[in-house]
Write a protein that holds these residues in place. Structure first.
Motif, PDB file in Angstrom:
ATOM      1  N   LEU A 155       4.730   5.469  -5.336  1.00 31.43           N
ATOM      2  CA  LEU A 155       5.161   5.332  -6.723  1.00 31.43           C
ATOM      3  C   LEU A 155       4.076   5.706  -7.734  1.00 31.43           C
ATOM      4  CD1 LEU A 155       7.075   1.921  -6.449  1.00 31.43           C
ATOM      5  CD2 LEU A 155       8.097   4.181  -6.806  1.00 31.43           C
ATOM      6  N   GLY A 156       2.887   6.022  -7.229  1.00 29.89           N
ATOM      7  CA  GLY A 156       1.797   6.337  -8.141  1.00 29.89           C
ATOM      8  C   GLY A 156       1.278   5.113  -8.883  1.00 29.89           C
ATOM      9  N   ARG A 157       1.426   3.946  -8.287  1.00 32.30           N
ATOM     10  CA  ARG A 157       0.944   2.718  -8.916  1.00 32.30           C
ATOM     11  C   ARG A 157      -0.500   2.456  -8.464  1.00 32.30           C
ATOM     12  NH1 ARG A 157       4.406  -1.035 -10.996  1.00 32.30           N
ATOM     13  NH2 ARG A 157       2.436  -2.046 -11.564  1.00 32.30           N
ATOM     14  N   TYR A 158      -1.420   3.191  -9.060  1.00 33.99           N
ATOM     15  CA  TYR A 158      -2.814   3.086  -8.650  1.00 33.99           C
ATOM     16  C   TYR A 158      -3.446   1.771  -9.077  1.00 33.99           C
ATOM     17  CZ  TYR A 158      -1.641   7.955  -8.051  1.00 33.99           C
ATOM     18  OH  TYR A 158      -1.001   9.099  -7.676  1.00 33.99           O
ATOM     19  N   ASP A 159      -2.868   1.136 -10.098  1.00 34.53           N
ATOM     20  CA  ASP A 159      -3.339  -0.191 -10.477  1.00 34.53           C
ATOM     21  C   ASP A 159      -3.064  -1.194  -9.358  1.00 34.53           C
ATOM     22  OD1 ASP A 159      -0.579   0.263 -11.024  1.00 34.53           O
ATOM     23  OD2 ASP A 159      -0.522  -1.566 -12.225  1.00 34.53           O
ATOM     24  N   VAL A 160      -1.933  -1.027  -8.675  1.00 34.69           N
ATOM     25  CA  VAL A 160      -1.600  -1.901  -7.553  1.00 34.69           C
ATOM     26  C   VAL A 160      -2.500  -1.586  -6.355  1.00 34.69           C
ATOM     27  CG1 VAL A 160       0.197  -2.581  -5.915  1.00 34.69           C
ATOM     28  CG2 VAL A 160       0.773  -2.198  -8.320  1.00 34.69           C
ATOM     29  N   LEU A 161      -2.744  -0.307  -6.098  1.00 38.96           N
ATOM     30  CA  LEU A 161      -3.647   0.067  -5.006  1.00 38.96           C
ATOM     31  C   LEU A 161      -5.035  -0.543  -5.214  1.00 38.96           C
ATOM     32  CD1 LEU A 161      -2.842   3.846  -4.350  1.00 38.96           C
ATOM     33  CD2 LEU A 161      -2.282   1.891  -2.901  1.00 38.96           C
ATOM     34  N   LEU A 162      -5.467  -0.616  -6.466  1.00 37.33           N
ATOM     35  CA  LEU A 162      -6.771  -1.191  -6.759  1.00 37.33           C
ATOM     36  C   LEU A 162      -6.833  -2.661  -6.358  1.00 37.33           C
ATOM     37  CD1 LEU A 162      -9.537  -0.477  -8.002  1.00 37.33           C
ATOM     38  CD2 LEU A 162      -8.641  -1.266 -10.208  1.00 37.33           C
ATOM     39  N   ARG A 163      -5.697  -3.370  -6.483  1.00 36.87           N
ATOM     40  CA  ARG A 163      -5.664  -4.782  -6.098  1.00 36.87           C
ATOM     41  C   ARG A 163      -5.833  -4.954  -4.596  1.00 36.87           C
ATOM     42  NH1 ARG A 163      -0.719  -5.639  -9.440  1.00 36.87           N
ATOM     43  NH2 ARG A 163       0.365  -6.148  -7.500  1.00 36.87           N
ATOM     44  N   LEU A 164      -5.553  -3.907  -3.831  1.00 38.59           N
ATOM     45  CA  LEU A 164      -5.658  -3.985  -2.380  1.00 38.59           C
ATOM     46  C   LEU A 164      -7.064  -3.696  -1.866  1.00 38.59           C
ATOM     47  CD1 LEU A 164      -2.351  -2.108  -1.548  1.00 38.59           C
ATOM     48  CD2 LEU A 164      -2.815  -4.498  -0.999  1.00 38.59           C
ATOM     49  N   PHE A 175       0.832  -1.202   0.000  1.00 40.85           N
ATOM     50  CA  PHE A 175       0.000   0.000   0.000  1.00 40.85           C
ATOM     51  C   PHE A 175       0.870   1.258   0.000  1.00 40.85           C
ATOM     52  CE2 PHE A 175      -2.159   3.426   2.252  1.00 40.85           C
ATOM     53  CZ  PHE A 175      -3.371   3.489   1.597  1.00 40.85           C
ATOM     54  N   VAL A 176       1.830   1.306   0.904  1.00 39.59           N
ATOM     55  CA  VAL A 176       2.676   2.500   1.025  1.00 39.59           C
ATOM     56  C   VAL A 176       3.529   2.689  -0.230  1.00 39.59           C
ATOM     57  CG1 VAL A 176       4.578   3.538   2.320  1.00 39.59           C
ATOM     58  CG2 VAL A 176       2.703   2.415   3.541  1.00 39.59           C
ATOM     59  N   ARG A 177       4.158   1.632  -0.699  1.00 43.46           N
ATOM     60  CA  ARG A 177       5.019   1.754  -1.881  1.00 43.46           C
ATOM     61  C   ARG A 177       4.221   2.125  -3.123  1.00 43.46           C
ATOM     62  NH1 ARG A 177       8.157  -3.800  -0.355  1.00 43.46           N
ATOM     63  NH2 ARG A 177       9.772  -2.900   0.984  1.00 43.46           N
ATOM     64  N   ALA A 178       3.081   1.483  -3.312  1.00 44.13           N
ATOM     65  CA  ALA A 178       2.269   1.764  -4.491  1.00 44.13           C
ATOM     66  C   ALA A 178       1.792   3.210  -4.495  1.00 44.13           C
ATOM     67  CB  ALA A 178       1.086   0.805  -4.553  1.00 44.13           C
ATOM     68  N   ALA A 179       1.377   3.703  -3.327  1.00 43.93           N
ATOM     69  CA  ALA A 179       0.930   5.095  -3.239  1.00 43.93           C
ATOM     70  C   ALA A 179       2.082   6.052  -3.535  1.00 43.93           C
ATOM     71  CB  ALA A 179       0.346   5.374  -1.859  1.00 43.93           C
ATOM     72  N   THR A 204     -12.040   3.013  -8.820  1.00 39.84           N
ATOM     73  CA  THR A 204     -11.332   2.869 -10.096  1.00 39.84           C
ATOM     74  C   THR A 204      -9.938   3.473  -9.967  1.00 39.84           C
ATOM     75  OG1 THR A 204     -12.060   5.014 -10.958  1.00 39.84           O
ATOM     76  CG2 THR A 204     -13.508   3.103 -11.368  1.00 39.84           C
ATOM     77  N   VAL A 205      -9.096   3.175 -10.926  1.00 42.87           N
ATOM     78  CA  VAL A 205      -7.759   3.760 -10.953  1.00 42.87           C
ATOM     79  C   VAL A 205      -7.857   5.283 -11.029  1.00 42.87           C
ATOM     80  CG1 VAL A 205      -5.678   4.016 -12.369  1.00 42.87           C
ATOM     81  CG2 VAL A 205      -6.595   1.736 -11.915  1.00 42.87           C
ATOM     82  N   GLU A 206      -8.800   5.777 -11.805  1.00 41.83           N
ATOM     83  CA  GLU A 206      -8.957   7.223 -11.967  1.00 41.83           C
ATOM     84  C   GLU A 206      -9.353   7.891 -10.647  1.00 41.83           C
ATOM     85  OE1 GLU A 206     -10.212   4.919 -14.002  1.00 41.83           O
ATOM     86  OE2 GLU A 206      -8.753   5.277 -15.611  1.00 41.83           O
ATOM     87  N   LYS A 207     -10.248   7.244  -9.887  1.00 43.24           N
ATOM     88  CA  LYS A 207     -10.661   7.812  -8.597  1.00 43.24           C
ATOM     89  C   LYS A 207      -9.506   7.797  -7.593  1.00 43.24           C
ATOM     90  CE  LYS A 207     -15.624   6.823  -8.851  1.00 43.24           C
ATOM     91  NZ  LYS A 207     -16.755   6.060  -8.258  1.00 43.24           N
TER      92      LYS A 207
END
Length: 212
Positions: free
Chosen positions: A130-139, A124-128, A149-152
């Motif tokens: 790095l701007g990896r919102y696709d990874v945040l979505l998996r969480l 969660f911390v690394r993805a946020a 969504t990735v956009e939100k």
């Protein structure tokens, strides 16, 4: 300092030890020899993760990965002949013996793991960051997925709430090694007055219910 568990061999064992694989991995990352580092991964890991994916994950991590590699190499001398290694932050690295040599069965600093609550927190911390919102979505737990969504996520982390979001990340980083209370498919991590992270396990991986 690293500790080791699940002893597999005696002190009389001769030949390569698990610590050698860790030291070799750290040294290879420090000299940016990704091929040499990948060669130290187990056959089962290589089936799961291609070399290109492995290299991209390392390059995305930047300086943090190099710092971790140096620490790993320096501490590896404390490791004996065992099949699982526990790092100083409580994370565990499994090693397997193949063709007379020890190999790591997963990356010691896996960026986006979800196999344990703490791994999901790091993800969660690394993805946020790095701007990896696709990874945040998996969480995101399944029951919230339709509304996220990735956009939100991008709008939240880069929009008017960005300062608040970054402050939350800073607090989580400070408490990354806080105790996590794990109860089968749910877990919580208190990390401040009235604050906690709630985790839920779905489909064999951990997701974050609510970082507060």
């Amino acid at each position: 300092m690293m500790a080791v568990v699940l002893a597999m061999v005696t002190c009389a064992h001769q030949g390569p030890l698990p610590g050698d694989a860790l030291a070799g991995f750290g040294a290879a990352i420090e000299r940016k020899d990704h091929r040499a580092a990948y060669a130290l991964m187990s056959a089962s890991y290589k089936k799961r993760v291609s070399f290109d994916e492995f290299r991209t994950e390392i390059e995305d991590a930047g300086p943090d990965y190099l710092a971790g590699a140096k620490r790993l190499r320096n501490d590896a001398t404390a490791v004996g002949g065992h099949a699982e290694i526990v790092l100083g932050d409580g994370d565990r690295v499994p090693v397997v013996r193949e063709a007379g040599a020890w190999h790591l069965d997963r990356q010691p600093f896996e960026l986006f793991g979800q196999d344990r609550p703490r791994a999901a927190l790091r993800t969660f911390v690394r993805a946020a960051e790095l701007g990896r919102y696709d990874v945040l979505l998996r969480l995101v737990p399944a029951r919230y997925r339709a509304a996220v969504t990735v956009e939100k996520l991008r709008a939240y982390w880069q929009g008017p709430e960005a300062a608040t979001a970054r402050a939350l990340l800073g607090e989580l980083r400070l408490h990354m090694s806080a105790r996590i209370f794990d109860d089968e498919d749910e877990a919580t991590m208190p990390y401040g007055p009235g604050r906690q992270v709630r985790f839920v396990r779905e489909d064999g991986v951990w997701r974050i219910e609510a970082p507060e």
